[in-house]
Design an enzyme around this catalytic site. Structure first.
Site, mmCIF file in Angstrom:
data_model
loop_
_atom_site.group_PDB
_atom_site.id
_atom_site.type_symbol
_atom_site.label_atom_id
_atom_site.label_comp_id
_atom_site.label_asym_id
_atom_site.label_seq_id
_atom_site.Cartn_x
_atom_site.Cartn_y
_atom_site.Cartn_z
ATOM 1 N N LYS A 237 0.462 -1.187 0.006
ATOM 2 C CA LYS A 237 0.387 -0.018 0.412
ATOM 3 C C LYS A 237 0.737 1.011 -0.162
ATOM 4 O O LYS A 237 0.563 1.852 0.789
ATOM 5 C CB LYS A 237 -0.972 -0.315 1.503
ATOM 6 C CG LYS A 237 -2.305 -1.455 0.961
ATOM 7 C CD LYS A 237 -2.378 -1.416 2.183
ATOM 8 C CE LYS A 237 -3.064 -2.717 2.890
ATOM 9 N NZ LYS A 237 -2.698 -3.462 3.811
ATOM 10 N N SER A 238 2.081 0.985 -0.392
ATOM 11 C CA SER A 238 3.257 2.627 -0.477
ATOM 12 C C SER A 238 2.686 2.724 -2.174
ATOM 13 O O SER A 238 2.029 2.241 -2.776
ATOM 14 C CB SER A 238 4.065 2.047 -0.466
ATOM 15 O OG SER A 238 4.293 1.156 -2.122
#
Ligand code: GLU
Length: 309
Positions: A237-238
């Site tokens: 989820k970067s």
């Protein structure tokens, strides 16, 4: 006339999707959301959503709302109330107190740097100064071995003592550990089937051990293959992960459907998420989900779906 003996009803299927609000919904989480939704709906069951906002330092402001908006845009509407872990401290506290009272959990003053000599695995507290902010750990006695049958990954066995050791239930910074919260909440929400990414496969033995300690039922587990990007890196989820587009949900939904091993033609004609999901449900074949740990998105995006992803 004597009535027929009542056959005990099988527990209803209840699945869930439990994102951490650390960024927008990305393709990997959409894959998990769609996979868990399809398996729940096909079984005639419910699909719950839980926001795992336990870790304020890692939380991104507004991410939970954005994730919920995305789920709606993709037609994946949750059943019932969305549970937020940030509101459940007193429930986790009660579970922790039971484990402490039973001697299954203990207060630990060890520091991460002190434990690093033993690969970070805790088997006994190290002598040293008392901290003002101790953590709480679950005691894992020698010989603790957990074996379970994952519906997709097959039999999983872990020597929890040797490989994991005594694990953290409440961190030194006061945050509740994911392992404790997830076990308490899966039971509180009556989850019968946990469907999630294979990156959590090696957390599952800890969760089963905690279920035993707390006297809670163990759900069935199915760990979906992890979506990898074109360079073979895990989609996180970067910022590196491409956000799924709420304004144009069909391409990502089709790609997620293909990545689950399903025939693209079944959903090709659908022009809205609701139609796509209805068509998907009619032909969904759980046996076609790849029984693998990892899945290259380069392959699943680039083929027409006739080749194995
Ligand atoms: N909150 C976890 C995540 O976003 C998932 C936890 C779970 O499904 O058990 O990766």
């Amino acid at each position: 006339m004597p009535s027929a003996p009542a056959t005990p009803a099988a527990p209803p299927y209840r699945g869930r999707f439990a994102p951490s609000p650390t960024g927008p919904l990305h393709f990997g989480s959409l894959l998990t959301a769609l996979g868990s939704w399809l398996l729940a709906r096909r079984a005639g069951g419910e699909w719950r959503v839980r926001i795992e906002d336990l870790d304020p330092p890692r939380e991104v402001a507004g991410a939970a709302q954005a994730q919920l908006r995305s789920l709606h845009a993709f037609g994946l509407a949750p059943d019932g109330e969305v549970l937020r872990q940030s509101a459940r401290g007193s429930v986790y506290r009660a579970a922790l107190d039971r484990l402490l009272a039973a001697g299954d959990a203990f207060i630990c003053h060890c520091s991460r740097s002190g434990l690093s000599a033993g690969r970070g695995v805790h088997h006994a507290c190290l002598p040293g100064a008392l901290r003002t902010d101790p953590s709480v750990r679950m005691r894992v006695p020698a010989g603790t071995r957990i074996v379970f049958d994952d519906l997709l990954q097959g039999r999983v066995a872990q020597d929890l003592h040797a490989e994991v050791g005594d694990f953290v239930l409440r961190r030194a910074d006061g945050c509740w550990a994911y392992q404790l919260a997830v076990v308490v909440d899966d039971a509180a929400q009556g989850i019968t089937d946990v469907v999630r990414g294979a990156d959590l496969l090696d957390s599952t033995p800890r969760q089963i051990f905690l279920q035993h300690g707390l006297g809670l039922p163990t759900p069935r587990y199915a760990h979906l293959p992890l979506a990898l990007d074109a360079d073979g890196r895990k989609l996180s989820k970067s910022l590196a992960a491409v956000p799924v587009d709420d304004d144009d949900p069909l391409p990502a939904l089709r790609a997620a459907w293909r990545a689950l091993g399903q025939a693209p033609s079944a959903v090709a004609a659908a022009g809205t998420p609701a139609r796509l999901l209805a068509a998907a449900l009619r032909t969904f074949d759980p046996a076609a989900i790849p029984h693998r740990h990892e899945l290259s998105l380069a392959a699943s995006h680039n083929t027409d779906g006739t080749a194995a992803p």
